[in-house]
Design an enzyme around this catalytic site. Sequence first.
Site, short mmCIF file in Angstrom:
data_model
loop_
_atom_site.label_atom_id
_atom_site.label_comp_id
_atom_site.label_asym_id
_atom_site.label_seq_id
_atom_site.Cartn_x
_atom_site.Cartn_y
_atom_site.Cartn_z
N LYS A 1 0.98 10.91 13.75
CA LYS A 1 1.54 11.41 12.49
C LYS A 1 2.13 12.80 12.69
O LYS A 1 1.64 13.60 13.49
CB LYS A 1 0.47 11.46 11.40
CG LYS A 1 0.14 10.08 10.83
CD LYS A 1 -0.65 10.15 9.53
CE LYS A 1 -0.98 8.73 9.06
NZ LYS A 1 -1.63 8.66 7.75
N GLU B 1 5.26 9.75 13.89
CA GLU B 1 5.26 8.93 12.66
C GLU B 1 5.47 9.83 11.45
O GLU B 1 4.74 10.81 11.28
CB GLU B 1 3.92 8.18 12.53
CG GLU B 1 3.85 7.27 11.33
CD GLU B 1 2.50 6.54 11.19
OE1 GLU B 1 2.11 5.82 12.12
OE2 GLU B 1 1.86 6.71 10.14
N LYS C 1 -4.09 0.01 14.04
CA LYS C 1 -4.86 1.11 13.45
C LYS C 1 -6.32 0.79 13.76
O LYS C 1 -6.88 -0.16 13.21
CB LYS C 1 -4.62 1.15 11.94
CG LYS C 1 -5.51 2.11 11.17
CD LYS C 1 -5.09 2.17 9.69
CE LYS C 1 -6.00 3.10 8.90
NZ LYS C 1 -5.59 3.23 7.48
N ASP D 1 -2.26 14.56 6.89
CA ASP D 1 -1.80 13.27 6.38
C ASP D 1 -0.60 13.43 5.45
O ASP D 1 -0.76 13.27 4.24
CB ASP D 1 -2.96 12.58 5.65
CG ASP D 1 -2.70 11.11 5.42
OD1 ASP D 1 -1.70 10.60 5.92
OD2 ASP D 1 -3.52 10.47 4.73
N ASN E 1 -3.30 -1.64 7.69
CA ASN E 1 -4.64 -2.05 7.26
C ASN E 1 -4.61 -3.58 7.20
O ASN E 1 -4.15 -4.18 6.23
CB ASN E 1 -4.97 -1.48 5.88
CG ASN E 1 -5.22 0.02 5.95
OD1 ASN E 1 -5.70 0.55 6.96
ND2 ASN E 1 -4.90 0.73 4.88
N GLU F 1 7.02 21.48 -3.56
CA GLU F 1 5.99 22.30 -2.91
C GLU F 1 5.56 23.43 -3.85
O GLU F 1 4.37 23.73 -3.97
CB GLU F 1 6.58 22.87 -1.61
CG GLU F 1 5.63 23.74 -0.82
CD GLU F 1 6.27 24.21 0.49
OE1 GLU F 1 7.52 24.25 0.58
OE2 GLU F 1 5.51 24.54 1.41
N GLU G 1 3.99 9.10 -0.75
CA GLU G 1 2.60 9.03 -1.19
C GLU G 1 2.13 10.35 -1.82
O GLU G 1 1.62 10.38 -2.92
CB GLU G 1 1.72 8.66 0.00
CG GLU G 1 0.24 8.64 -0.33
CD GLU G 1 -0.63 8.24 0.85
OE1 GLU G 1 -0.10 7.95 1.94
OE2 GLU G 1 -1.86 8.20 0.67
N ARG H 1 -1.99 3.70 16.92
CA ARG H 1 -1.94 4.87 16.03
C ARG H 1 -3.03 5.88 16.39
O ARG H 1 -4.17 5.51 16.71
CB ARG H 1 -2.05 4.45 14.57
CG ARG H 1 -0.86 3.60 14.16
CD ARG H 1 -0.93 3.18 12.72
NE ARG H 1 -0.44 4.16 11.79
CZ ARG H 1 -1.11 4.58 10.72
NH1 ARG H 1 -2.32 4.13 10.46
NH2 ARG H 1 -0.57 5.44 9.89
N ARG I 1 -10.89 17.83 10.23
CA ARG I 1 -10.05 16.63 10.37
C ARG I 1 -8.76 16.95 11.13
O ARG I 1 -8.25 16.11 11.88
CB ARG I 1 -9.76 16.09 8.96
CG ARG I 1 -8.79 14.97 8.93
CD ARG I 1 -8.81 14.31 7.56
NE ARG I 1 -7.62 13.49 7.38
CZ ARG I 1 -7.37 12.76 6.32
NH1 ARG I 1 -8.23 12.72 5.31
NH2 ARG I 1 -6.27 12.04 6.22
N GLU J 1 0.86 -1.19 0.00
CA GLU J 1 0.00 0.00 0.00
C GLU J 1 0.89 1.23 0.00
O GLU J 1 1.80 1.36 0.82
CB GLU J 1 -0.92 -0.01 1.23
CG GLU J 1 -1.84 1.19 1.26
CD GLU J 1 -3.13 0.95 2.05
OE1 GLU J 1 -3.44 -0.21 2.39
OE2 GLU J 1 -3.84 1.94 2.29
N GLU K 1 -10.39 5.18 9.32
CA GLU K 1 -10.66 4.89 7.91
C GLU K 1 -11.45 3.58 7.76
O GLU K 1 -11.06 2.66 7.05
CB GLU K 1 -9.35 4.87 7.12
CG GLU K 1 -8.64 6.23 7.21
CD GLU K 1 -7.48 6.43 6.26
OE1 GLU K 1 -6.78 5.46 5.96
OE2 GLU K 1 -7.29 7.58 5.83
#
Length: 711
Positions: free
Chosen positions: A401, A428, A323, A406, A243, A543, A434, A360, A377, A200, A327
């Site tokens: 995190k 983390e 986790k 994210d 996951n 960026e 990603e 997490r 969020r 993933e 999600e």
Amino acid sequence: MRGPCGSSASHGGPGLTLPSASASPPGESSASPPGESGYEGWLRYRRVPDPAKRALYARWCARVVLPGASDVAQATREELVRGLGGLLGRAPQLSTEPPLEGGYLLASTVSEELGAAALQAAGVAAPSPEGYVVLGPEPPGEGRQLSVVGGDDAGCLYGVFSLLRRLHTGAGWPSGPLVERPALAWRVLDHWDNLDGSVERGYAGRSVFFRGGEVTGDYQRLADYARLLASVGVNTVCPNNVNVGAEAMELLTARHLPGLARLATVFRRYGVRMSLAVGFSSPIVLGGLPTADPLDPGVRRWWAEVASRVYSYIPDMAGFVVKADSELRAGPHSYGRDHAEGANMLAEALAPYGGAVFWRAFVYNCQQDWRDRGTDRAKAAYEEFVPLDGRFAPNVFLQVKQGPMDFQVREPPSPLLGAMPATSELVEVQLTQEYTGQQVHLCYLAPAWKEVLDFPTRGQQGPETVSSLVKGAVGVANVGDEPNWTGHYLAQANLYAFGRLTWCPSSSPEEVAAEWARLSFGGDPAAVSSVTWMLMASRPAYEAYTSPLGLGWMVTPGSHYGPSPDGYEYSRWGTYHYADSHGVGVDRTVAHGSGFAGQYHEPWKSIFEDPATCPEELLLFFHHVAYSHVLSSGRSLVQHIYDSHFEGVQAAEELLARWDALSGRIDAARHEAVRARLVAQLEHAREWRDVVNAYFHRKSGIPDSEGRPLY
Ligand code: GCV
């Protein structure tokens, strides 16, 4: 000599290689052979080019005295043979006792007589576990003995890697005692690998751990991976995805545990322990129980049995990664319980074996309605966990995190870091790119991690930085079965920097980049300075042509690659930028926004709250700003967006030009492979520029002041 993080201030660089058939043979000079696959990583151990230095090093290192007999000591011995063999052009002689005359290198632990004696003679205190001391020959240049003394076997291994790195980069041993110990206890890599071999968010091929539903048997490759990790001090690895589906839940059964135990054996030789990601609903899916309620006695019993079974195969297992309620995954909320109740249930099962729970904190509402401006969020993890401070068992580590959203190219540090004084936290970060170009784009992330590690999160309540408050760092790995491990060869710098920064967070990302470049491209100063420059320029470039000023997102939904300004704007994931015809950005102020700024201690709260004091690179993370708003440069917001995208593309052109100028100085195989990625990056940067600029041109109706075409 004691420097930052209890270590020497001098930066040498690590060094190492392997005797496997897949390794390139030691070269004749620092110049690379015609084709390198990149498999050796930074452990290339090419022969020291300067004959005088080589002779000097050989005077002590041609003979190695290593009394240890453990598996880690054996791995250390092998590394010395490989490393010194490459660097000096001749394998060292090995013994467990000092020779009667002549110089030698002692590699020992403090609990062995020779190591203890070396420390005593030098008047240096014993290093802590995982720490080490390197002592140059005394009197300088004359004494017989060069010593590496570890606080334990792992410390000795780290010390040997450190010495090899110093020889590899030509720094040699330090003039005084070099005392090192890791600043962070947990230095962890989490893989998001699935049993079918897919990864993933993986951009470097298939899993190095799993294939076709089974644990892989490619132990040579895994041993080489363990060497790379140990060389930069990583001490824990989780092979499977957080996951956890039904198939991966079976990792807890006798079907897979023998395979996992073999993996653990491979890593243990290098001081790396294994953890496992487990699914909260395993008692139902795997155990056939009617519930996974953490307060249910049957569920608790089930987890206790699982722990007993797992530890019978892997007695030094680091623990379980979880986790939960995240999600759409099950968690304690499904049973009306909170996260402390959920985590403590597993902590109880693991405690008898000294195991830990890595819980997490990535918990948020992923079923949001974009019209609901009260839900943010960014606020979710803090709201969920801060009220639970003090309720977690001592062997629970909350894995937070680095930013509140994210892993975007720029976010503020998560206010949850340091906000729970009675709870152990780990920060983390994401090595796998990603949202930062998926290892097609060059994006050296150490500067972003450094911003978080250095953040004095308690503000006026205390000077402590995040790195001094957390118990460790977890990186989501960027490694797969590609020959060079990371797909983009230069992305190895992120793996290297994760280890180096978590060992010593006061290191400078630029020095780490230069160290990596020196180890990876030999001593050619032009190559080292250009590669260092490229790494340092890469995140600002990315960026600039994607989402400047803290806006984030605007990626293609699902794949998270390529521009799609409205891709997530009306979805349920809570990732909005709220662009309209007047302005863009998320109002997270206390005064009239979501209130997220209020989660920070002063002075950060006030600094972020006010657009006049908010760091400009985070302006749109905290504020909804009019396109006509004038920035410190004197340019309007929308003009800044246009300019930034043009400048970002120019920066991508410059990255390619710098690399092209190194043609002939770097072996053709690595040069061409990296070049192909830089060409693709430039093409995709242009796409980002055109899509984003056209979007804001249409929204605002304001033309570019320089009249450039906005497609
Ligand atoms: C492993 C993001 C990623 C998911 C990842 C998740 C997480 O949402 O897109 O792929 O899942 O983060 O960190 O759990």
